[in-house]
Scaffold this active site. Sequence first.
Site, PDB file in Angstrom:
ATOM      1  N   VAL A 140     130.160  97.439  62.020  1.00 29.95           N
ATOM      2  CA  VAL A 140     130.250  98.224  63.253  1.00 29.95           C
ATOM      3  C   VAL A 140     131.268  97.540  64.170  1.00 29.95           C
ATOM      4  CG1 VAL A 140     129.016  99.110  65.254  1.00 29.95           C
ATOM      5  CG2 VAL A 140     127.863  98.998  63.031  1.00 29.95           C
TER       6      VAL A 140
ATOM      7  N   HIS B   8     129.038  92.316  68.262  1.00 30.74           N
ATOM      8  CA  HIS B   8     127.589  92.121  68.418  1.00 30.74           C
ATOM      9  C   HIS B   8     127.210  90.782  67.824  1.00 30.74           C
ATOM     10  CE1 HIS B   8     128.543  94.370  64.773  1.00 30.74           C
ATOM     11  NE2 HIS B   8     127.549  93.722  64.181  1.00 30.74           N
ATOM     12  N   MET B   9     126.212  90.186  68.447  1.00 30.19           N
ATOM     13  CA  MET B   9     125.661  88.914  67.978  1.00 30.19           C
ATOM     14  C   MET B   9     124.329  89.224  67.289  1.00 30.19           C
ATOM     15  SD  MET B   9     124.500  85.781  70.457  1.00 30.19           S
ATOM     16  CE  MET B   9     126.093  85.012  70.737  1.00 30.19           C
TER      17      MET B   9
HETATM   18  P1  AMP Z   1     127.779  93.881  61.101  1.00 33.55           P
HETATM   19  O1  AMP Z   1     127.834  93.871  59.594  1.00 33.55           O
HETATM   20  O2  AMP Z   1     127.850  92.493  61.682  1.00 33.55           O
HETATM   21  O3  AMP Z   1     128.789  94.829  61.696  1.00 33.55           O
HETATM   22  O4  AMP Z   1     126.328  94.379  61.469  1.00 33.55           O
HETATM   23  C1  AMP Z   1     126.036  95.711  61.766  1.00 33.55           C
HETATM   24  C2  AMP Z   1     124.543  95.806  61.854  1.00 33.55           C
HETATM   25  O5  AMP Z   1     124.211  96.978  62.550  1.00 33.55           O
HETATM   26  C3  AMP Z   1     123.832  95.882  60.493  1.00 33.55           C
HETATM   27  O6  AMP Z   1     122.924  94.796  60.372  1.00 33.55           O
HETATM   28  C4  AMP Z   1     123.111  97.234  60.552  1.00 33.55           C
HETATM   29  O7  AMP Z   1     121.843  97.192  59.929  1.00 33.55           O
HETATM   30  C5  AMP Z   1     123.002  97.472  62.045  1.00 33.55           C
HETATM   31  N1  AMP Z   1     122.919  98.862  62.488  1.00 33.55           N
HETATM   32  C6  AMP Z   1     123.728  99.880  62.132  1.00 33.55           C
HETATM   33  N2  AMP Z   1     123.369 101.016  62.775  1.00 33.55           N
HETATM   34  C7  AMP Z   1     122.304 100.696  63.553  1.00 33.55           C
HETATM   35  C8  AMP Z   1     121.475 101.412  64.465  1.00 33.55           C
HETATM   36  N3  AMP Z   1     121.660 102.731  64.692  1.00 33.55           N
HETATM   37  N4  AMP Z   1     120.474 100.758  65.089  1.00 33.55           N
HETATM   38  C9  AMP Z   1     120.260  99.456  64.859  1.00 33.55           C
HETATM   39  N5  AMP Z   1     121.019  98.704  64.027  1.00 33.55           N
HETATM   40  C10 AMP Z   1     122.019  99.309  63.372  1.00 33.55           C
END
Ligand code: AMP
Length: 114
Positions: free
Chosen positions: A95, A99-100
């Site tokens: 995403v 984010h942390m």
């Molecule tokens: P990253 O790989 O560091 O970009 O982590 C993205 C994180 O976002 C993953 O651990 C996903 O499980 C989480 N994620 C994606 N969509 C959502 C959502 N709608 N609500 C909560 N977590 C999410």
Amino acid sequence: MTTIFSKIVKGEIPADIVYQDETVTAFKDINPIAPVHILIVPNKEIATVNDVTPDDEQMLGHLFIVAQKIAADLGIGGSGYRLLINCGSDGGQEVFHIHMHLLGGRKLGPMLAK
Ligand code: AMP
């Protein structure tokens, strides 16, 4: 581009929010990999660590204060936890809104799979 996390910050889509203030929103990861798995997200949309500017320094420091507070609130401050920020393709970022990850509640093992 508006990310899914911006929509969560604005309350446009649901999430299990555990903390929110004027600069940061924290909510449970939808696909947790540990008993505690919280995402701490700046309300300001910044795509990756590569897009951070000196103007963001104070706000990004605040992520650590919020992480510390949430860890304490969830009872893992003493046992310990891991804070993780992925950047870009090799970093495994999915995403593109910084984010942390706050991970804990069990022994997390080595930092990276070999
Ligand atoms: P990253 O790989 O560091 O970009 O982590 C993205 C994180 O976002 C993953 O651990 C996903 O499980 C989480 N994620 C994606 N969509 C959502 C959502 N709608 N609500 C909560 N977590 C999410």
